[in-house]
Scaffold this motif. Sequence first.
Motif, short mmCIF file in Angstrom:
data_model
loop_
_atom_site.label_atom_id
_atom_site.label_comp_id
_atom_site.label_asym_id
_atom_site.label_seq_id
_atom_site.Cartn_x
_atom_site.Cartn_y
_atom_site.Cartn_z
N THR A 83 0.84 -1.20 0.00
CA THR A 83 0.00 0.00 0.00
C THR A 83 0.88 1.25 0.00
O THR A 83 0.55 2.26 -0.61
CB THR A 83 -0.91 0.00 1.23
N ARG A 84 2.01 1.16 0.67
CA ARG A 84 2.92 2.30 0.78
C ARG A 84 3.35 2.79 -0.60
O ARG A 84 3.27 3.98 -0.91
CB ARG A 84 4.16 1.88 1.59
N ILE A 85 3.78 1.88 -1.46
CA ILE A 85 4.26 2.30 -2.77
C ILE A 85 3.11 2.64 -3.70
O ILE A 85 3.23 3.53 -4.55
CB ILE A 85 5.19 1.23 -3.41
N GLN A 86 1.98 1.99 -3.52
CA GLN A 86 0.83 2.31 -4.37
C GLN A 86 0.28 3.71 -4.08
O GLN A 86 -0.25 4.37 -4.97
CB GLN A 86 -0.26 1.27 -4.18
N ASN A 87 0.43 4.15 -2.84
CA ASN A 87 -0.06 5.48 -2.47
C ASN A 87 0.92 6.59 -2.84
O ASN A 87 0.56 7.77 -2.81
CB ASN A 87 -0.32 5.54 -0.96
N LEU A 88 2.14 6.21 -3.17
CA LEU A 88 3.17 7.21 -3.48
C LEU A 88 3.03 7.70 -4.91
O LEU A 88 2.83 6.91 -5.83
CB LEU A 88 4.55 6.59 -3.27
N SER A 89 3.12 9.01 -5.10
CA SER A 89 3.01 9.59 -6.44
C SER A 89 4.37 9.58 -7.13
O SER A 89 5.42 9.70 -6.48
CB SER A 89 2.50 11.03 -6.36
N GLU A 90 4.34 9.46 -8.44
CA GLU A 90 5.58 9.60 -9.22
C GLU A 90 6.01 11.05 -9.20
O GLU A 90 5.17 11.96 -9.24
CB GLU A 90 5.34 9.14 -10.66
N SER A 91 7.31 11.29 -9.14
CA SER A 91 7.81 12.67 -9.18
C SER A 91 7.39 13.34 -10.48
O SER A 91 7.68 12.85 -11.58
CB SER A 91 9.34 12.67 -9.07
N ALA A 92 6.69 14.46 -10.35
CA ALA A 92 6.18 15.15 -11.54
C ALA A 92 7.30 15.70 -12.40
O ALA A 92 7.21 15.70 -13.64
CB ALA A 92 5.25 16.29 -11.11
N THR A 93 8.37 16.17 -11.78
CA THR A 93 9.48 16.72 -12.56
C THR A 93 10.17 15.62 -13.36
O THR A 93 10.52 15.81 -14.53
CB THR A 93 10.50 17.41 -11.63
N ILE A 94 10.36 14.47 -12.72
CA ILE A 94 10.97 13.34 -13.43
C ILE A 94 10.06 12.84 -14.54
O ILE A 94 10.51 12.50 -15.64
CB ILE A 94 11.31 12.22 -12.43
N LYS A 95 8.75 12.83 -14.27
CA LYS A 95 7.79 12.37 -15.27
C LYS A 95 7.81 13.25 -16.52
O LYS A 95 7.84 12.75 -17.64
CB LYS A 95 6.38 12.35 -14.67
N MET A 96 7.80 14.58 -16.32
CA MET A 96 7.79 15.47 -17.47
C MET A 96 9.11 15.41 -18.24
O MET A 96 9.12 15.49 -19.47
CB MET A 96 7.50 16.91 -17.03
N ALA A 97 10.21 15.26 -17.52
CA ALA A 97 11.50 15.10 -18.20
C ALA A 97 11.50 13.84 -19.05
O ALA A 97 12.02 13.82 -20.17
CB ALA A 97 12.63 15.07 -17.18
N LYS A 98 10.89 12.78 -18.52
CA LYS A 98 10.80 11.52 -19.24
C LYS A 98 9.95 11.67 -20.51
O LYS A 98 10.34 11.21 -21.59
CB LYS A 98 10.20 10.45 -18.33
N LEU A 99 8.81 12.35 -20.39
CA LEU A 99 7.95 12.56 -21.56
C LEU A 99 8.68 13.39 -22.61
O LEU A 99 8.55 13.14 -23.82
CB LEU A 99 6.66 13.25 -21.13
N GLY A 100 9.43 14.39 -22.15
CA GLY A 100 10.19 15.21 -23.09
C GLY A 100 11.25 14.41 -23.83
O GLY A 100 11.44 14.57 -25.04
N ARG A 101 11.93 13.52 -23.11
CA ARG A 101 12.95 12.68 -23.75
C ARG A 101 12.31 11.71 -24.75
O ARG A 101 12.88 11.46 -25.82
CB ARG A 101 13.73 11.90 -22.69
N GLU A 102 11.14 11.19 -24.41
CA GLU A 102 10.46 10.26 -25.32
C GLU A 102 10.06 10.97 -26.61
O GLU A 102 10.19 10.41 -27.71
CB GLU A 102 9.22 9.68 -24.64
N LEU A 103 9.61 12.22 -26.49
CA LEU A 103 9.24 12.99 -27.69
C LEU A 103 10.48 13.33 -28.50
O LEU A 103 10.47 13.24 -29.75
CB LEU A 103 8.50 14.26 -27.27
N ALA A 104 11.56 13.67 -27.82
CA ALA A 104 12.81 13.98 -28.52
C ALA A 104 13.35 12.76 -29.24
O ALA A 104 13.94 12.88 -30.32
CB ALA A 104 13.83 14.51 -27.52
N ALA A 105 13.14 11.57 -28.66
CA ALA A 105 13.62 10.33 -29.28
C ALA A 105 12.91 10.06 -30.61
O ALA A 105 13.43 9.32 -31.45
CB ALA A 105 13.42 9.15 -28.33
#
Length: 397
Positions: free
Chosen positions: A6-28
């Motif tokens: 439950t601990r990890i399921q309740n934890l949110s993904e870091s928004a800054t890391i998430k957006m950086a990841k989306l940006g890299r995927e688009l750049a790829a």
Amino acid sequence: MSALSTRIQNLSESATIKMAKLGRELAAKGVDVISLSFGEPDFHTPEHIKEAAKQAMDKNFTYYTPVAGYPELRKAVVAKLKNENNLDYDAADIVVSTGAKQAIANAVLCLVNPGEEVIIPTPYWVSYSEVVKLAEGKSVFINTTVDTNFKITPEQLEAAITPNTKLFMFSSPCNPTGSVYSKDELEGLAKVFEKYPQVYILSDEIYEHINFVDKHESIAQFDYIKDRVVIINGWSKAFAMTGWRIGYTASTKELAAAFDKMQGQVTSGTCSITQRAGIAAYEGGLESVLEMREAFKKRRDIVYKLLSEIEGIKVNLPDGAFYFFPNVTSFFGKSYNGRVINDSDDLSLYLLEEGHVATVGGDSFGDPSSIRLSYAAAEDKLIEAMRRLKEALGKLA
């Protein structure tokens, strides 16, 4: 049923890391994306620091380190705090960690019991509330706005404190707003804390040297609350050492022993090579730091002028760090090609896909009315990014 806790399921993904990841995927995919999502200086680590790391390897500093850090490094931190901040600490008060993020986690997990309250002014760095969640504490938010330069008042602080309050967390200079508390403003907060001896203060000062108004002021300077202050700091922003992963806490011997104990069961000591580089950084002076600060100030002024010219953007001039946190509510409810912007997260995704500029929605920072833009990028990139933002936002109607 998921096998995950439950601990990890309740934890949110870091928004800054998430957006950086989306940006890299688009750049790829071949798209020219300008990323303003990550809080990372684009400068290289100064040469004398890199040279110290090379020498450390040649001298075989390649073994396990003390959990709290090499004695020489902790002494260098003590000297820095005395010489730059006029704060008195001993080496036993310092615990070196794998980045300031781990230092924050150590402090929260060692101080906060399940159900205890942690006061956090909004906007705040995305991991604050998530670490409180890990500790099973309760985050209590004090909302601020661009009109007050995103700073709280003593009256707001006192109104938020209850008998169940254990910790107050804030940053100055602030991520994500760039706000910087003055000595007088900090003293006003300190006088409130003086009345409530059960409340500890986590003071995140990682952006200390990226300060455009005056010398850095720490809330730990007020002796009547110093034994309840946990300073968080490190090398990543000032010395362009983000990838080296090194930060520290300065507190009391009792707290430091607890942080040492916690860290000893999680990661143990920070990388030996990184620590030797950290010694060189603190002993090598601030010349490179001041050069980077001047570059950041110039970039800030460029971006502020261009942002201020975009209709619908409401922005203040930040006094430190390298972020803008403009209010973008005027674009909510607008659309382009059938795509409706409902909130700041929608707008950030739209700006990435339509304008090819990566930003971060404000919801994860505790303020859904804004977005965060980092100006830790080259001037030509920033100018082009602002042009793209203006064009993409101009399409919304």
